[in-house]
Design a protein around this motif. Structure first.
Motif, mmCIF file in Angstrom:
data_model
loop_
_atom_site.group_PDB
_atom_site.id
_atom_site.type_symbol
_atom_site.label_atom_id
_atom_site.label_comp_id
_atom_site.label_asym_id
_atom_site.label_seq_id
_atom_site.Cartn_x
_atom_site.Cartn_y
_atom_site.Cartn_z
ATOM 1 N N GLN A 108 -4.797 4.115 7.813
ATOM 2 C CA GLN A 108 -4.181 3.039 7.245
ATOM 3 C C GLN A 108 -2.627 2.867 7.527
ATOM 4 O O GLN A 108 -2.111 1.976 8.155
ATOM 5 N N ASP A 121 0.738 -1.295 0.123
ATOM 6 C CA ASP A 121 0.101 0.109 0.063
ATOM 7 C C ASP A 121 0.885 1.225 -0.049
ATOM 8 O O ASP A 121 0.407 2.518 -0.351
ATOM 9 N N SER A 170 -8.934 0.859 4.521
ATOM 10 C CA SER A 170 -8.785 0.634 2.800
ATOM 11 C C SER A 170 -10.052 0.952 2.247
ATOM 12 O O SER A 170 -9.991 1.240 1.261
#
Length: 467
Positions: free
Chosen positions: A108, A25, A89
């Motif tokens: 996150q 990510d 997310s």
């Protein structure tokens, strides 16, 4: 070579998946930034915040998360981190405006900070000796792979679906990992350490205030109270954090480690090298879409030569450094990357990837392959094995803070717009940072690491990869 037991295989699989989503990510978002900006607005400031809101909480909380993992149990902390990361997310993917997106990205990062130390703590708590080293090697290979394939995966999702799907990549592996985590049976965890929540808050607030001032000053100016007040507050909070670490019996950031020569100089080199890498990765991923107009997939593939050269040469560079010492490689590697960054100055209005970008990517890849393994060896080899966990976590935090700060300064570096002139300005700054990293290594790194400092004991911490 002793094979992994079924329990050890399960532990390694859980640790890899938990960290994989965090590292993926952090890199997959780069090629999605132009699409996010087009849909939600905000220009380069929104792009900076999408990256830095994640890095602020991740880098500020990763050391604190190590203590939390030791105090409350690795499985418990990992389960909380996975669920929180999945929820955040989905929130990012559904964000209706930049503010919601940035807040969800910060969430996150906070969840990701729980995953990295707890995942490695599972390995170190259940394995010893050669098996542990092999398990950490497998973990490192897969998590490094996440960072390398991130831009390509992000580009495919942006071009074929939507930038929003980029942030849903993690949902499936998180669900699988939660199932595997439920099958993991480990001894009852005994709380062994005290968590310094105050230090964690000081670090997070200090970094957050500084980054806010650096990003928003381009829009509001340094004379604005909305800029200089958070800037001063950030400096004061960071100073108080460092003073507290110096006086603490169980610091999150043991400053005594920096008195070890190769560790101190190696982390200074890390600061410059990884700032340059973060700047280069951000600029390449965004400019190739906004300038020449490449699709997101092509922009993600632009750096593929670096990945290939890293895979082919990194282990050999590590072996060579073991024979010749890390100093030469930590000097030549960054200087070679500086040359690669300067080659990007050939990019012009008549764009040609093969002649203007590919040569730079090849040179950057060669330099990075020469640098990473020797850098890891120099830093961790200087510290006694009993403290290698906290040493690795500190170096991990240094590399992330380097990326955080350079992205915060992006508007200043490129002159407010990532056009061709801004791209060239970024190339000059990137080359300078790489060169300084090489010079620092030549000055400070030695073949025989300094003897580990016999200083006050620090609380046990979980190791993290040197990035």
């Amino acid at each position: 070579m002793t094979p992994f037991t079924p329990l050890q295989r399960l532990v390694v699989s859980v640790a890899i998946l938990a960290s994989f989503v965090t590292f993926l990510d952090g890199t997959v978002v780069t090629v999605a930034l132009p699409a996010i900006s087009r849909e939600l607005g905000g220009g380069i400031v929104t792009q900076q915040w999408v990256v830095d809101s994640y890095l602020i909480t991740l880098s500020a909380l990763i050391l604190l998360a190590g203590s939390v993992s030791d105090a409350y149990g690795r499985v418990t902390v990992m389960r909380i981190g996975l669920i929180a990361f999945g929820v955040a997310s989905v929130a990012v993917a559904l964000a209706p405006d930049p503010l919601v997106l940035i807040i969800a990205r910060a969430a996150q990062g906070a969840a990701g900070a729980l995953l990295v130390p707890s995942s490695l703590a599972l390995i170190t708590a259940t394995m010893r000796g050669e098996v542990q080293s092999r398990a950490i090697g497998v973990w490192t290979a897969f998590t490094t792979g996440a960072q390398l394939i991130g831009p390509l995966m992000g580009g495919l999702f942006v071009d074929l679906l939507s930038w929003r799907f980029v942030f849903l990549i993690n949902v499936l592996p998180i669900a699988v990992n939660l199932i595997m985590l439920g099958r993991l049976r480990l001894p009852q965890h005994v709380r062994t350490v005290r968590v310094d929540w105050v230090s964690g808050a000081l670090c997070a607030l200090g970094l957050g205030a500084l980054v806010f001032a650096l990003i928003e000053q381009e829009r509001l100016g340094w004379a604005s109270p909305a800029i200089w007040m958070p800037g001063i507050a950030g400096i004061i909070l960071t100073a108080v954090f460092l003073i507290r670490q110096r006086r603490s019996d169980a610091p999150l950031l043991p400053l005594s480690l920096f008195r070890v020569r190769n560790f101190g100089w190696g982390n200074l080199s890390t600061l410059f090298v990884y700032a340059a890498l973060s700047l280069n990765g951000f600029v390449i991923g965004v400019y190739l879409q906004q300038g020449p107009g490449l699709p997101a997939t092509a922009a993600g593939m632009a750096s593929l030569p670096i990945t290939i050269l890293m895979i082919l040469l990194s282990s050999r560079a590590g072996a060579w450094a073991g024979k010749l010492g890390p100093r030469l490689f930590m000097t030549v590697g960054p200087l070679l990357m500086a040359v690669g960054a300067l080659l990007l100055l050939t990019v012009g209005t008549d764009f040609d990837y093969w002649w203007q970008v590919l040569p730079a990517m090849i040179v950057l890849g060669l330099g990075l392959a020469l640098t990473v393994a020797p850098l890891t060896s120099a830093i961790l080899g200087a510290i006694d094995e009993s403290r290698s966990g906290i040493a690795s976590a500190v170096n991990n935090a240094v590399s992330r803070v380097a990326g955080l700060l350079v992205v915060a300064l992006l508007s200043t570096i490129v002159g407010g717009a990532l056009d061709l002139d801004g791209f060239h300005s970024a190339a000059w700054v990137t080359a300078t940072l790489f060169a300084v990293g090489g010079v620092v290594s030549w000055i400070g790194i030695r073949r025989n690491p300094a003897e580990p400092a016999e200083t006050d004991a620090v609380a046990p911490a979980t190791p993290g990869p040197v990035r």
